[in-house]
Design an enzyme around this catalytic site. Structure first.
Site, PDB file in Angstrom:
ATOM      1  N   ASP A   1      40.682  39.203  81.741  1.00  0.00           N
ATOM      2  CA  ASP A   1      41.518  39.886  82.487  1.00  0.00           C
ATOM      3  C   ASP A   1      42.205  41.185  82.087  1.00  0.00           C
ATOM      4  O   ASP A   1      42.873  41.223  80.915  1.00  0.00           O
ATOM      5  CB  ASP A   1      42.601  38.927  83.007  1.00  0.00           C
ATOM      6  CG  ASP A   1      43.007  39.524  84.222  1.00  0.00           C
ATOM      7  OD1 ASP A   1      42.948  39.571  85.340  1.00  0.00           O
ATOM      8  OD2 ASP A   1      44.713  39.930  84.134  1.00  0.00           O
TER       9      ASP A   1
ATOM     10  N   ASP B   1      32.898  52.130  63.097  1.00  0.00           N
ATOM     11  CA  ASP B   1      32.672  50.517  62.367  1.00  0.00           C
ATOM     12  C   ASP B   1      31.969  50.582  61.229  1.00  0.00           C
ATOM     13  O   ASP B   1      31.373  51.717  60.986  1.00  0.00           O
ATOM     14  CB  ASP B   1      32.245  49.719  63.431  1.00  0.00           C
ATOM     15  CG  ASP B   1      32.775  48.230  63.209  1.00  0.00           C
ATOM     16  OD1 ASP B   1      32.980  48.006  62.274  1.00  0.00           O
ATOM     17  OD2 ASP B   1      32.719  47.649  64.386  1.00  0.00           O
TER      18      ASP B   1
END
Length: 805
Positions: free
Chosen positions: A256, A389
């Protein structure tokens, strides 16, 4: 008279001479010193600066102390005067700019390196660590030793900082760590063996639906990290978990946008701000730089695949949901309530944003994507450190290379492309040479003035993160204090309370879980579970197959009398020819052996797909074909109309569709244990409830488990003791589902992958729908201020999702 005048002249001359002598003497007097210096037992001296910043200096250091207006300052560049970067009275920005302008390009190139994982820490540095600090000028170091004690970690930190201080400019090391406070292992995040507080994983924190718990976690994590010398957290992970199949959902704050936004904001606020007497003072001694990740969100791999491997390198936006994926970053971590304002760093995702018309820029990984970095840097005005990353610049002949979209390039040019896209730092790189080569490429294309400015811009950002947490003043730690305060009883209790509050009760028929009615210790049957042998090629690791009891037996004995299955003669052979369990070696407890059982207690993991995020998920290595990722234990063949026969994203001439293919689940036998418990309960002639505990890392199809269970508890990275406290009726469950649970696999295939809460959910036998925000307490379905706030229509990136300040 003549003699008198002579004597008078002599007196005047003598007075003048005395005054000159006195003035000269005064000029040579040492400046007023208000500071004091004391020796510690931990290899450094502590300088107390009343009204200013205390300093730490290593024993035997050649760094001198300058006294200015009574205060002490370190002469880190050994030039005998106070430079702006040495002046703790100035802002971190001004200090960083000054030092960035003094450094050579080679020294700045070292700042841009983010070390590979440092494991097996010791009180002294090893040769590799000395080399990377001295020769490659590395100053950002990844502490990945989860087995080291607090004491060992602190002593290693002090040795690391003492060596860094001995080098030109005395730039301290900014060490970092991945999340290590989870109470239970979860995928790539392994809890440390050090004595730290234990919390649910991020998905579990989200299940509390309480940002204040997450803020408290941020504060305590920051304190523990700083007391172990860790200055940057490679966290929080805030990818929006919009595809239920993604293997890294456990590290997110759920699907959400509003909940994830608020949790991300609370975590970063709690971690970055130092609090004195309950007041936020902004950056301080207990502040932890937070690196939000993985921008712009990496839960968009086609088919739910993970971008650590080439099989999942493409991200797709079927619902045009990129702007929604950004909400936790832009409206959460970059829009803080506290005085630090914004997360100080961002890690880019691995994946390539797929588009055939160039809508999302070039088909390259995020570290090389000018489109994505421009969103962050220019549209949303982020001026923190941008880091790749790990391993995205590595050559493809190295095991873990993730140079998506630039696989055929060379290592130096990859660094150059990332720099030109806007990256400041390269994750997993210890070697300076490729960065220096990238600089020369830039000089050839843009000129020396341009590249010099570009490097110093990144250096300023990188140095600012070291200045603002006080490492230039004192990077050293009091070993006894750290051992005493890290993992103290109060912080551990806070973590345990968060675990309790995160557990979700999905079902509780006939009050199978209830308040205690007597003090008798119940007898429970816990089925053993099986795990096949597994190999991780990327790390050359192997674990043999085994049957085992899925709980900490000594903890369980405090709550229950345990009865369980036995394992017969081992009929398999491991890779070395030694006896090994097979799936057929179990001897299940029979119904007549359960006469004294009070309830059945199957403890299972959610369905686990074969493979791993490094070697690849959703790809059958033996058959060399793409296969579906499943959320059910039973066999799944992807042949519904919802499955695409032609993949959206692909390498040239390739089809990544898995239509008609079968998933591979390695723990299908978990379901067998639940069925056996259910069958034995039915055959007992008594009403023996079946209470199923699920260790969940992501959603699952509950149609297999729910009909067999009288009660279901779901936990996300929590300890056995937390489950057992609720089972014993000592704590009323209050967790809520942070992600939808699908009706079936067809519902999974129909959802869009980049859009939250768009899936048809499972409805159980009593009519409860396992939707976002659902959970039970003793009274029934929870309806409170949390559900009123978050169980509302989903916000999107096109709406005004920012919290009004």
């Amino acid at each position: 008279m003549k003699n008198f005048l002579s004597k008078k002249k002599i007196a005047i001359l003598s007075l003048a001479l005395a005054m000159v002598t006195s003035t000269s003497f005064a000029a040579k007097k040492e400046p007023v010193q208000n500071w004091t210096k004391s020796q510690t037992r931990d290899g450094y001296s502590l300088i107390r600066n009343p009204g200013g910043k205390d300093l730490g200096i290593a024993d035997g250091s050649d760094v001198q102390i300058l006294t200015v207006k009574g205060f002490a300052f370190k002469d880190l560049n050994r030039n005998g005067k106070l430079d702006n970067f040495e002046d703790w009275r100035l802002t971190p920005q001004k200090r960083a700019e000054d030092l960035a302008n003094q450094l050579s390009i080679e020294e700045i190139a070292g700042l841009m390196l983010y070390s590979a994982h440092q494991r097996k820490l010791a009180p002294e540095l090893n040769d590799e660590q000395i080399k990377m600090l001295r020769d490659d000028h590395v100053r950002t170091v990844l502490n990945a030793d989860i087995g080291a004690s607090v004491e060992t970690t602190v002593r290693w930190n002090n040795a690391l900082q003492a060596f860094a201080e001995s080098l030109p400019f005395g730039i301290p090391a900014n060490t970092s760590a991945d999340p290590r406070n989870d109470a239970r292992s979860a995928g790539a995040y392994q809890p440390t063996k050090a004595n730290v507080s234990k919390w649910p994983n991020n998905l579990g924190l989200a299940a509390t639906f309480d940002p204040e718990i997450v803020r408290q976690f941020g504060k305590i994590q920051a304190k523990e990290y700083r007391l172990m010398g860790i200055g940057t957290g490679l966290s929080p992970q805030m990818d929006l978990a919009t595809d239920p199949r993604w293997t890294r959902n456990y590290g997110t704050f759920g699907e959400d946008p509003a909940l994830s936004r608020d949790m991300a904001r609370a975590n970063v606020d709690g971690g970055q701000s130092t609090y004195e007497n309950g007041e936020d003072i902004g950056w301080g001694a207990l502040s932890l730089n937070q690196m939000m990740k993985h921008f712009p969100g990496d839960c968009v791999g086609e088919g739910g695949r993970e971008a650590h491997s080439k099989y999942g390198k493409y991200g797709i936006y079927l619902g045009n949901g990129l702007s929604t994926q950004l909400i936790p970053f832009v409206d959460g971590a970059m829009n803080l309530d506290g005085k630090t304002g914004s997360a100080s760093a961002a890690m880019m995702s691995y994946s390539i944003a797929w588009s055939e018309d160039g809508k999302y820029g070039d088909l390259v990984g995020s570290a090389y994507s000018k489109y994505k970095i421009d969103l962050l840097r220019n549209k949303y005005k982020f001026d923190g450190v941008i880091c790749t990353d790990w391993c995205v610049t590595w050559n493809t002949d190295r095991n873990l290379s993730m140079a998506w979209g630039v696989e055929n390039d060379n290592e130096a040019h990859r660094h150059y492309l990332a720099l030109m896209a806007g990256v400041d730092q390269f994750g997993g790189n210890n070697a300076i040479q490729p960065v220096l080569e990238a600089y020369q490429m830039g000089v050839a294309e843009h000129g020396e003035k341009f590249m010099d400015k570009r490097f110093r811009q990144s250096a300023t950002r990188l140095l600012r993160n070291i200045f603002q947490i006080g490492l230039f003043e004192n990077p050293y730690l009091d070993v006894a204090r750290s051992v005493r305060e890290v993992g103290n009883p109060s912080d551990k209790e806070a973590g345990f309370q968060a675990q309790l509050k995160s557990i979700v009760m999905l079902k509780n028929e006939n009050n199978a879980i209830h308040l205690p009615t007597n003090r008798k210790k119940p007898t429970v049957y816990v089925p053993m579970i099986f795990r096949p042998e597994q190999r991780v090629k990327a790390f050359n690791s192997y674990s043999k197959a085994e049957w085992f009891l899925p709980l900490e037996i000594e903890v369980a004995k405090q709550y229950f009398n345990i009865v369980t299955d036995t394992v017969g003669e081992l009929t398999g052979v491991d890779k070395d020819g030694n006896p090994m369990a097979t799936v057929n070696d179990i001897r299940r407890l029979s119904p007549d052996q359960m006469a004294e059982v009070d309830f059945m207690l199957p403890i299972i993991d959610n369905p686990i797909n074969a493979g791993n995020q490094f070697d690849g998920l959703g790809f059958d290595q033996e058959k060399q074909e793409f296969i579906p990722l499943s959320l059910q234990y039973s066999p799944y063949v992807a042949n519904s109309d919802a499955v695409r026969k032609q993949s959206i994203a692909n390498d040239p001439g390739e089809n990544r569709s898995y239509f008609g293919k079968s998933a591979k689940i390695i723990n299908a036998t978990d379901l067998d244990g639940v069925r056996h418990a259910y069958d034995c309960a039915n055959l007992s002639g008594r009403k023996i409830p079946v209470v199923t505990l699920i260790h969940a890392l992501k959603p699952m199809v509950f149609s297999e488990i729910e009909p067999l269970s009288d009660a279901i508890l779901v936990g996300y990275g929590v300890s056995d003791a937390a489950y057992f406290e609720i089972l014993a009726g000592r704590f009323e469950p209050q967790g809520l589902l942070p992600m939808q649970q699908p009706k079936d696999m067809e519902a999974v295939e129909k959802q869009l992958g980049d859009i939250p809460r768009d899936m048809e959910c499972y409805k159980d036998s009593v009519g409860h729908v396992y939707d976002f925000g659902y959970g039970l307490n003793w009274s029934g379905v929870i309806s409170d201020s949390r559900t009123a706030k978050y169980k509302v229509p989903v916000i999107s990136g096109d709406s005004d999702s920012k919290k009004k300040k």
